[in-house]
Design a protein around this motif. Sequence first.
Motif, PDB file in Angstrom:
ATOM      1  N   ALA A 112     -10.323   2.270   2.374  1.00 41.43           N
ATOM      2  CA  ALA A 112      -9.890   3.575   2.877  1.00 41.43           C
ATOM      3  C   ALA A 112      -9.018   3.402   4.115  1.00 41.43           C
ATOM      4  O   ALA A 112      -7.998   4.088   4.273  1.00 41.43           O
ATOM      5  N   ALA A 113      -9.382   2.470   4.987  1.00 38.71           N
ATOM      6  CA  ALA A 113      -8.590   2.219   6.193  1.00 38.71           C
ATOM      7  C   ALA A 113      -7.198   1.706   5.833  1.00 38.71           C
ATOM      8  O   ALA A 113      -6.203   2.142   6.421  1.00 38.71           O
ATOM      9  N   ALA A 114      -7.117   0.798   4.869  1.00 35.44           N
ATOM     10  CA  ALA A 114      -5.813   0.266   4.450  1.00 35.44           C
ATOM     11  C   ALA A 114      -4.932   1.385   3.896  1.00 35.44           C
ATOM     12  O   ALA A 114      -3.729   1.435   4.168  1.00 35.44           O
ATOM     13  N   LEU A 115      -5.544   2.284   3.136  1.00 41.69           N
ATOM     14  CA  LEU A 115      -4.785   3.406   2.572  1.00 41.69           C
ATOM     15  C   LEU A 115      -4.323   4.369   3.667  1.00 41.69           C
ATOM     16  O   LEU A 115      -3.179   4.817   3.677  1.00 41.69           O
ATOM     17  N   THR A 116      -5.213   4.671   4.590  1.00 40.57           N
ATOM     18  CA  THR A 116      -4.893   5.681   5.611  1.00 40.57           C
ATOM     19  C   THR A 116      -4.110   5.112   6.791  1.00 40.57           C
ATOM     20  O   THR A 116      -3.676   5.864   7.656  1.00 40.57           O
ATOM     21  N   ASP A 117      -3.899   3.809   6.820  1.00 36.28           N
ATOM     22  CA  ASP A 117      -3.024   3.208   7.831  1.00 36.28           C
ATOM     23  C   ASP A 117      -1.569   3.633   7.617  1.00 36.28           C
ATOM     24  O   ASP A 117      -0.754   3.553   8.524  1.00 36.28           O
ATOM     25  N   VAL A 118      -1.248   4.072   6.405  1.00 31.68           N
ATOM     26  CA  VAL A 118       0.119   4.462   6.057  1.00 31.68           C
ATOM     27  C   VAL A 118       0.336   5.925   6.428  1.00 31.68           C
ATOM     28  O   VAL A 118      -0.412   6.796   5.973  1.00 31.68           O
ATOM     29  N   PRO A 119       1.352   6.206   7.243  1.00 30.67           N
ATOM     30  CA  PRO A 119       1.642   7.603   7.595  1.00 30.67           C
ATOM     31  C   PRO A 119       1.890   8.447   6.339  1.00 30.67           C
ATOM     32  O   PRO A 119       2.534   7.988   5.399  1.00 30.67           O
TER      33      PRO A 119
ATOM     34  N   SER B  32      -0.417   9.434   4.265  1.00 31.10           N
ATOM     35  CA  SER B  32      -1.376   9.126   3.198  1.00 31.10           C
ATOM     36  C   SER B  32      -2.300  10.293   2.874  1.00 31.10           C
ATOM     37  O   SER B  32      -2.897  10.337   1.799  1.00 31.10           O
ATOM     38  N   SER B  33      -2.396  11.274   3.767  1.00 30.91           N
ATOM     39  CA  SER B  33      -3.296  12.413   3.514  1.00 30.91           C
ATOM     40  C   SER B  33      -2.871  13.231   2.303  1.00 30.91           C
ATOM     41  O   SER B  33      -3.670  13.982   1.755  1.00 30.91           O
ATOM     42  N   VAL B  34      -1.648  13.057   1.849  1.00 29.78           N
ATOM     43  CA  VAL B  34      -1.188  13.740   0.640  1.00 29.78           C
ATOM     44  C   VAL B  34      -1.876  13.153  -0.593  1.00 29.78           C
ATOM     45  O   VAL B  34      -2.017  13.831  -1.603  1.00 29.78           O
ATOM     46  N   VAL B  35      -2.334  11.909  -0.484  1.00 33.00           N
ATOM     47  CA  VAL B  35      -2.883  11.174  -1.632  1.00 33.00           C
ATOM     48  C   VAL B  35      -4.360  10.819  -1.467  1.00 33.00           C
ATOM     49  O   VAL B  35      -5.118  10.842  -2.426  1.00 33.00           O
ATOM     50  N   VAL B  36      -4.785  10.480  -0.259  1.00 32.22           N
ATOM     51  CA  VAL B  36      -6.154  10.008  -0.039  1.00 32.22           C
ATOM     52  C   VAL B  36      -7.055  11.207   0.255  1.00 32.22           C
ATOM     53  O   VAL B  36      -6.867  11.898   1.257  1.00 32.22           O
ATOM     54  N   ASP B  37      -8.023  11.434  -0.638  1.00 31.41           N
ATOM     55  CA  ASP B  37      -8.939  12.559  -0.463  1.00 31.41           C
ATOM     56  C   ASP B  37     -10.064  12.213   0.496  1.00 31.41           C
ATOM     57  O   ASP B  37     -10.325  12.929   1.444  1.00 31.41           O
ATOM     58  N   ARG B  38     -10.742  11.096   0.247  1.00 32.05           N
ATOM     59  CA  ARG B  38     -11.872  10.699   1.094  1.00 32.05           C
ATOM     60  C   ARG B  38     -12.336   9.295   0.744  1.00 32.05           C
ATOM     61  O   ARG B  38     -12.020   8.759  -0.304  1.00 32.05           O
ATOM     62  N   GLY B  39     -13.136   8.750   1.668  1.00 30.11           N
ATOM     63  CA  GLY B  39     -13.774   7.462   1.447  1.00 30.11           C
ATOM     64  C   GLY B  39     -15.260   7.587   1.725  1.00 30.11           C
ATOM     65  O   GLY B  39     -15.661   8.190   2.718  1.00 30.11           O
ATOM     66  N   PHE B  40     -16.039   7.044   0.826  1.00 29.52           N
ATOM     67  CA  PHE B  40     -17.498   7.017   0.993  1.00 29.52           C
ATOM     68  C   PHE B  40     -17.881   5.597   1.408  1.00 29.52           C
ATOM     69  O   PHE B  40     -17.578   4.645   0.693  1.00 29.52           O
TER      70      PHE B  40
ATOM     71  N   VAL C 130       0.844  -1.197   0.000  1.00 32.07           N
ATOM     72  CA  VAL C 130       0.000   0.000   0.000  1.00 32.07           C
ATOM     73  C   VAL C 130       0.878   1.245   0.000  1.00 32.07           C
ATOM     74  O   VAL C 130       0.583   2.222  -0.693  1.00 32.07           O
ATOM     75  N   ALA C 131       1.983   1.209   0.749  1.00 30.19           N
ATOM     76  CA  ALA C 131       2.907   2.355   0.774  1.00 30.19           C
ATOM     77  C   ALA C 131       3.459   2.631  -0.625  1.00 30.19           C
ATOM     78  O   ALA C 131       3.573   3.800  -1.029  1.00 30.19           O
ATOM     79  N   ASP C 132       3.786   1.573  -1.370  1.00 36.03           N
ATOM     80  CA  ASP C 132       4.267   1.745  -2.750  1.00 36.03           C
ATOM     81  C   ASP C 132       3.198   2.398  -3.622  1.00 36.03           C
ATOM     82  O   ASP C 132       3.486   3.287  -4.427  1.00 36.03           O
ATOM     83  N   LEU C 133       1.966   1.925  -3.474  1.00 36.72           N
ATOM     84  CA  LEU C 133       0.845   2.496  -4.221  1.00 36.72           C
ATOM     85  C   LEU C 133       0.720   3.994  -3.926  1.00 36.72           C
ATOM     86  O   LEU C 133       0.598   4.815  -4.840  1.00 36.72           O
ATOM     87  N   LEU C 134       0.775   4.343  -2.662  1.00 34.11           N
ATOM     88  CA  LEU C 134       0.655   5.753  -2.273  1.00 34.11           C
ATOM     89  C   LEU C 134       1.834   6.570  -2.781  1.00 34.11           C
ATOM     90  O   LEU C 134       1.644   7.713  -3.247  1.00 34.11           O
ATOM     91  N   ASP C 135       3.027   6.011  -2.739  1.00 34.68           N
ATOM     92  CA  ASP C 135       4.205   6.716  -3.265  1.00 34.68           C
ATOM     93  C   ASP C 135       4.064   6.979  -4.760  1.00 34.68           C
ATOM     94  O   ASP C 135       4.388   8.067  -5.246  1.00 34.68           O
ATOM     95  N   ARG C 136       3.572   5.989  -5.498  1.00 38.39           N
ATOM     96  CA  ARG C 136       3.356   6.161  -6.942  1.00 38.39           C
ATOM     97  C   ARG C 136       2.311   7.231  -7.215  1.00 38.39           C
ATOM     98  O   ARG C 136       2.465   8.057  -8.120  1.00 38.39           O
ATOM     99  N   ALA C 137       1.222   7.210  -6.441  1.00 36.13           N
ATOM    100  CA  ALA C 137       0.174   8.221  -6.613  1.00 36.13           C
ATOM    101  C   ALA C 137       0.728   9.616  -6.313  1.00 36.13           C
ATOM    102  O   ALA C 137       0.465  10.570  -7.057  1.00 36.13           O
ATOM    103  N   LYS C 138       1.497   9.719  -5.251  1.00 36.67           N
ATOM    104  CA  LYS C 138       2.093  11.006  -4.875  1.00 36.67           C
ATOM    105  C   LYS C 138       3.005  11.520  -5.986  1.00 36.67           C
ATOM    106  O   LYS C 138       2.950  12.698  -6.359  1.00 36.67           O
ATOM    107  N   ALA C 139       3.831  10.638  -6.532  1.00 38.16           N
ATOM    108  CA  ALA C 139       4.758  11.018  -7.608  1.00 38.16           C
ATOM    109  C   ALA C 139       4.010  11.517  -8.843  1.00 38.16           C
ATOM    110  O   ALA C 139       4.510  12.387  -9.564  1.00 38.16           O
TER     111      ALA C 139
END
Length: 158
Positions: free
Chosen positions: A29-36, A38-46, A3-12
């Motif tokens: 959303a929880a899996a994504l936001t478990d990574v410190p 992640s707020s740079v990449v994760v906007d919201r979860g419905f 998940v951290a790799d996914l977030l790093d790619r999204a950030k890049a």
Amino acid sequence: MTVADLLDRAKAKGVMIATAESCTGGMVAAALTDVPGSSVVVDRGFVTYTNDAKQQMLGVNAETLTTHGAVSEEVALEMAEGALKNSQAQLTVSITGIAGPGGSEFKPEGRVCFGLAADGQKTKTETVEFGALGRDKVRLTARDHALDLLSRGLSSIA
């Protein structure tokens, strides 16, 4: 890929992500936001567990729900597109399914429909038959599949 790799790619790539979840109840959303960070990449979860929530929060059409049912690629598509429209994200994933126990002859336990929407691209949908693995396992497997879809969707964004 983690998940951290996914977030790093999204950030890049400067891509924000949003989720639209039903049967997983926010697990993606929880899996994504478990990574410190992640707020740079994760906007919201419905989390739209009910049909009313799908309509109110994501703009899913009542007629689509009546015609195809909540567990359908048609609803998954409208959920993913609704998340895109109602967020600051450029990439969204949606999940709607039957985690169990139960199901029916026409919609068995373990059937999960996914949607993947990205700015300027045709929304993709798919149905996966995970089988009657039990509620917890279906939800975890669906979460992991959605994370994989986000990773693949990110690859298609320039």
